[in-house]
Design an enzyme around this catalytic site. Structure first.
Site, short mmCIF file in Angstrom:
data_model
loop_
_atom_site.label_atom_id
_atom_site.label_comp_id
_atom_site.label_asym_id
_atom_site.label_seq_id
_atom_site.Cartn_x
_atom_site.Cartn_y
_atom_site.Cartn_z
N GLN A 118 -10.85 -11.74 -3.39
CA GLN A 118 -10.21 -10.76 -4.26
C GLN A 118 -9.65 -11.37 -5.55
OE1 GLN A 118 -8.03 -9.09 -0.62
NE2 GLN A 118 -8.23 -7.29 -1.92
N HIS B 44 -23.93 -7.56 -5.02
CA HIS B 44 -25.02 -7.79 -5.98
C HIS B 44 -26.20 -6.88 -5.66
CE1 HIS B 44 -23.31 -12.06 -6.91
NE2 HIS B 44 -22.70 -11.09 -7.58
N ASP C 74 -17.08 -11.30 -8.80
CA ASP C 74 -17.69 -12.46 -9.45
C ASP C 74 -16.67 -13.27 -10.26
OD1 ASP C 74 -20.10 -11.65 -8.43
OD2 ASP C 74 -21.08 -11.26 -10.36
N ARG D 215 0.92 -16.74 0.56
CA ARG D 215 -0.18 -16.58 1.51
C ARG D 215 -1.47 -16.40 0.72
NH1 ARG D 215 -2.09 -11.32 4.83
NH2 ARG D 215 -3.91 -12.37 5.65
N HIS E 101 -10.72 -14.54 5.48
CA HIS E 101 -10.34 -13.22 4.98
C HIS E 101 -11.59 -12.50 4.45
CE1 HIS E 101 -6.69 -10.85 3.33
NE2 HIS E 101 -7.75 -10.10 3.10
N ASN F 271 -7.91 -12.63 9.12
CA ASN F 271 -7.17 -11.49 8.60
C ASN F 271 -7.76 -10.18 9.09
OD1 ASN F 271 -5.23 -10.22 6.63
ND2 ASN F 271 -7.18 -9.34 5.95
N GLU F 272 -6.93 -9.31 9.61
CA GLU F 272 -7.29 -7.93 9.94
C GLU F 272 -8.68 -7.80 10.56
OE1 GLU F 272 -6.78 -5.46 6.49
OE2 GLU F 272 -4.62 -5.73 6.49
N ASN G 64 0.53 -6.65 9.27
CA ASN G 64 0.20 -6.03 7.99
C ASN G 64 0.52 -4.54 8.09
OD1 ASN G 64 -0.80 -8.55 7.44
ND2 ASN G 64 -2.90 -7.90 7.04
N TYR H 50 1.39 -0.85 6.19
CA TYR H 50 1.34 -0.09 4.93
C TYR H 50 2.02 1.27 5.01
CZ TYR H 50 -1.45 -3.69 2.83
OH TYR H 50 -1.84 -4.90 2.32
N GLU I 157 1.63 -8.59 5.24
CA GLU I 157 1.23 -7.70 4.14
C GLU I 157 2.11 -6.46 4.19
OE1 GLU I 157 -2.94 -6.67 3.67
OE2 GLU I 157 -3.57 -8.73 4.05
#
Ligand SMILES: *[C@@H]1O[C@H](CO)[C@@H](O)[C@H](O)[C@H]1NC(C)=O
Ligand SMILES: *[C@@H]1O[C@H](CO)[C@@H](O)[C@H](O)[C@H]1NC(C)=O
Ligand SMILES: *[C@@H]1O[C@H](CO)[C@@H](O)[C@H](O)[C@H]1NC(C)=O
Ligand SMILES: *[C@@H]1O[C@H](CO)[C@@H](O)[C@H](O)[C@H]1NC(C)=O
Ligand SMILES: *[C@@H]1O[C@H](CO)[C@@H](O)[C@H](O)[C@H]1NC(C)=O
Length: 500
Positions: free
Chosen positions: A39, A59, A72, A97, A142, A186-187, A325, A327, A397
């Site tokens: 990310q 891509h 990218d 993190r 991740h 992760n997750e 995590n 939200y 998170e």
């Protein structure tokens, strides 16, 4: 307006709000921010890095992302990591993190070849953080699998449990002397339910088989990495390991919906927690029975691939803390006769004939799936404390997406204030929450959301060659919280917000 209502509500629920006005986070509590390699790093083909499954997917099929963008270049943190550290300093953070890119460190996917540039990049980042007194918290995986391993079946192939363990071993051997907080994966729900439900790479539609193979394999892969750490590194380095779990909180619409709510929690989170954190290990039993009945009716052997007794023992207890995590929260009810289940993931599941959604009374935001229910975080922390024998919880998170990337993000400031207040109250309840890493440090590539929705404390100018980062109002607020260790840090501001 709303905030006053929330305060009144919190007086009713929790007694006196003046308590939270004076409560402080312990001096040892670690504030931080979180990110992930794909990310933010960019440099997708720099030096000897090989493509990840996200590089390949985006891509080949740019149309799966809202704005046809990809990672990218992203925030170009591969080159701009010094600025990232500077921002963490500006925020007064104790912890950062970030994740390591498997195809950057091990371009073949295997430990036969370690990239010198990949190795140095993370060495520089870790040393740079430690120089400023910021603890690195490293996510080993991740979402960015080397494409060469995806070509061999990726997370649906049980051999990945060894491939991952070998990769984790390299990571521990290179960085374990300086990194004390680890997240193996992760997750896993995001990568398994998402990856085999066309929400994420590898973007395969296989909700009955692939998703559950991946589910089991992530549990075993995590456990093998944990056991390697125990065997080879723990005595030397004394680090702590966990796996981070995406876990919306769930509440029944009516009291009679409690049973289906418990099953929903099993489906969402216990499927990825029970094997590791429960006393008995293995799949959550009620859910296992129900899913396997569904499978048999359709002519499958099972949904949840059984664990052998050895695997149950291997996986059980492989944690040093719980990495949450969080939200938002959902209210849950069974579907009515003739009604369809909510669409999987955010609104329901046909496996359970369940629908869940925001409560219409909660503060909504411009993002359809997202509503404020800060009390849910405290309820969930209490649930975790009573359900599992966890001695320590770190919120790895928590954050809110917005569509407008401007600098005056009052909704995000409110979110952090109200959610951190609930963390403080949970600590006051006696729950051992020792750290919190906000999602996220800066706007970044938000998977299928591209650069449209953003979660950053800092805004990033994605058309500027230097990917300029600018603090938002929420960043200014956060930097007061870290320095004062209070959620209502500024006396004048407190007066402004709380008068009548
Ligand atoms: C890396 O990818 C970029 C496009 O993102 C391309 O312009 C460049 O030529 C590639 N570099 C190499 C060494 O392949
Ligand atoms: C909370 O966890 C920390 C870190 O493991 C530990 O040092 C501390 O003793 C724990 N506190 C309680 C009350 O269990
Ligand atoms: C958290 O769990 C511990 C261990 O089970 C227990 O002693 C403690 O009372 C719990 N705290 C709360 C607030 O429930
Ligand atoms: C982002 O950078 C571009 C290119 O340098 C510049 O034209 C634009 O004004 C910048 N946007 C903001 C919001 O600063
Ligand atoms: C980008 O940053 C470099 C190094 O700090 C600087 O020399 C250059 O002028 C910047 N470019 C732009 C367009 O601002």
């Amino acid at each position: 307006m709303y905030f006053k209502c929330a305060v009144v509500l919190s007086i009713l629920i929790h007694g006196a709000w003046s308590a939270t006005e004076q409560l402080k986070f312990p001096e040892t509590f670690m504030f931080g921010a979180a990110s992930a390699a794909y990310q933010i790093e960019g440099a997708w083909n720099e030096s000897d890095k090989s493509p990840s499954m996200w590089d390949k997917l985006l891509h080949d099929r740019p149309e799966v992302v809202m704005d046809r963008s990809n990672g990218d270049v992203a925030c170009d943190s591969y080159h701009l990591w010094r600025r990232d550290i500077e921002m963490l300093e500006e925020l007064g953070m104790n912890m950062y993190r970030f994740s390591i890119s498997w195809p950057r460190l091990l371009p073949t996917g295997f430990p036969n070849y370690i990239s010198e540039d990949g190795k140095n990049y993370y060495n520089n980042l870790i040393d740079g953080l430690l120089e400023k007194g910021i603890q690195p918290m490293v996510t080993i995986y991740h979402f960015d699998l080397p494409q060469s391993l995806q070509d061999l079946g990726g997370w649906a192939n049980p051999l990945i449990t060894d491939w991952f363990a070998d990769y984790a071993n390299v990571v521990f051997s290179l960085y374990g002397d300086r990194v004390k907080y680890w997240i193996t994966i992760n997750e896993p729900m995001g990568m398994c339910d998402g990856g085999y439900g066309e929400f994420a790479a590898p973007y395969i539609n296989d909700p009955y088989v692939g998703q559950y193979l991946c589910n089991k394999n992530t549990m075993v892969a995590h456990a093998k990495a944990y056991r390697i750490y125990d065997e080879l590194y723990r005595d030397k380095y004394h680090g702590k390991l966990s796996i981070s779990t995406l876990f919306f909180w769930f509440k029944p619409v009516e009291p009679e919906d409690q049973e289906i709510t418990d099953l929903t929690i099993d489906l969402w989170a216990s499927r990825y927690s029970h094997p590791i954190f429960s006393k008995e290990g293995g799949w959550p039993p009620k859910l296992e029975r129900l899913l396997n009945e569904n499978a048999k009716k359709q002519g499958y052997r099972y949904r949840l691939p059984p664990f052998t007794p050895e695997e149950i023992e291997l996986v059980r207890g492989t944690y040093d803390y719980y990495a949450l995590n969080h939200y938002t929260t959902r209210v849950v009810r069974r579907t009515k006769p003739g009604e369809k289940a909510g669409a999987w993931f955010f609104y329901g599941s046909p496996e359970l004939n369940v629908r869940f959604d925001k409560d219409p009374r909660w503060r909504t935001t411009e993002i359809d799936w997202f509503a404020f229910y800060p009390e849910g975080l405290r309820e969930q922390l209490n649930w975790l404390n009573t359900t599992y024998d966890v001695k320590e919880i770190i919120i790895t998170e928590n954050g809110i997406p917005t569509l407008n990337s401007g600098l005056v993000d009052i909704v995000r400031l409110d979110y952090y204030k109200e959610y951190l207040e609930q963390v403080l109250l949970a600590i006051n309840d006696g729950i051992n929450v020792t750290g919190y890493t906000a999602w996220t440090l800066m706007d970044n590539f938000e998977w299928l959301g591209g650069y449209v929705s953003n979660f950053g404390l800092y805004a990033v100018n994605f058309t500027h060659p230097n990917r300029t980062r600018t603090p938002r109002e929420s960043a200014r607020y956060f930097s007061k919280v870290t320095r004062s260790r209070m959620v209502h840090p500024n006396v004048d501001e407190t007066k402004l917000n709380y008068v009548k």
